[in-house]
Design a protein around this motif. Structure first.
Motif, mmCIF file in Angstrom:
data_model
loop_
_atom_site.group_PDB
_atom_site.id
_atom_site.type_symbol
_atom_site.label_atom_id
_atom_site.label_comp_id
_atom_site.label_asym_id
_atom_site.label_seq_id
_atom_site.Cartn_x
_atom_site.Cartn_y
_atom_site.Cartn_z
ATOM 1 N N ASN A 25 15.160 26.372 -24.627
ATOM 2 C CA ASN A 25 15.408 26.608 -26.043
ATOM 3 C C ASN A 25 16.791 27.224 -26.202
ATOM 4 O O ASN A 25 17.221 28.041 -25.388
ATOM 5 N N GLU A 80 14.126 22.083 -19.623
ATOM 6 C CA GLU A 80 14.228 22.155 -21.083
ATOM 7 C C GLU A 80 14.310 23.626 -21.464
ATOM 8 O O GLU A 80 13.408 24.398 -21.174
ATOM 9 N N ARG A 84 17.195 22.589 -28.442
ATOM 10 C CA ARG A 84 17.035 22.743 -26.995
ATOM 11 C C ARG A 84 18.179 22.106 -26.219
ATOM 12 O O ARG A 84 18.929 21.294 -26.746
#
Length: 110
Positions: free
Chosen positions: A93, A91, A77
Motif C-alpha cells: 500500500n 504488493e 499500491r
C-alpha cells in the motif's frame, strides 16, 4: 498493462505508471552471441558454436524474465510480479511505503 496487474486491481484503483525490466538485460546474451560468431569465424568453429549456444540460451532466459516481470504503481499500491513458473509477487500500500532505495552501477548511471 500486464495481465496480473489488470486482474488484481481493486474497485476504483487506476494504474498511474507501469514498467518492465530494462533492455540492458540483453547485453550479456548479445556479447556471448557476437563473441561466438567472432570466435567461430576467426579462431575455432566448435568454440564459437558453444559460445553461440550459451548466448542463445541466455537470450531466451533474459526474454523470459522481461516477459514475465510486471511492475506497476497505482493510485493505492505498488505491485511487483516476477517469475513465470514460480511466481513472486509484492504488493505494498502506498501509505506503507516509507523510503525508496536506488542502487545504480556505472552503466545504470549512463
Amino acid at each position: 498493462m500486464g495481465s496480473y496487474v489488470r486482474s488484481n486491481l481493486i474497485a476504483g484503483e487506476e494504474v498511474v505508471y507501469e514498467t518492465g525490466l530494462h533492455p540492458i538485460i540483453y547485453l550479456s546474451p548479445a556479447a556471448l552471441i557476437f563473441g561466438g560468431i567472432a570466435l567461430g569465424t576467426v579462431v575455432n568453429p566448435s568454440i564459437g558454436a558453444v559460445l553461440l549456444g550459451f548466448g542463445i540460451i541466455s537470450l531466451a532466459g533474459a526474454w523470459l524474465r522481461q516477459w514475465a516481470g510486471e511492475f506497476a504503481v497505482t493510485n493505492r499500491r505498488v505491485i511487483i510480479k516476477l517469475g513465470f513458473i514460480s511466481r513472486r509477487t509484492i504488493e505494498i500500500n502506498l501509505s506503507k511505503v516509507e523510503s525508496v532505495e536506488v542502487n545504480q552501477d556505472i552503466f545504470g548511471r549512463l
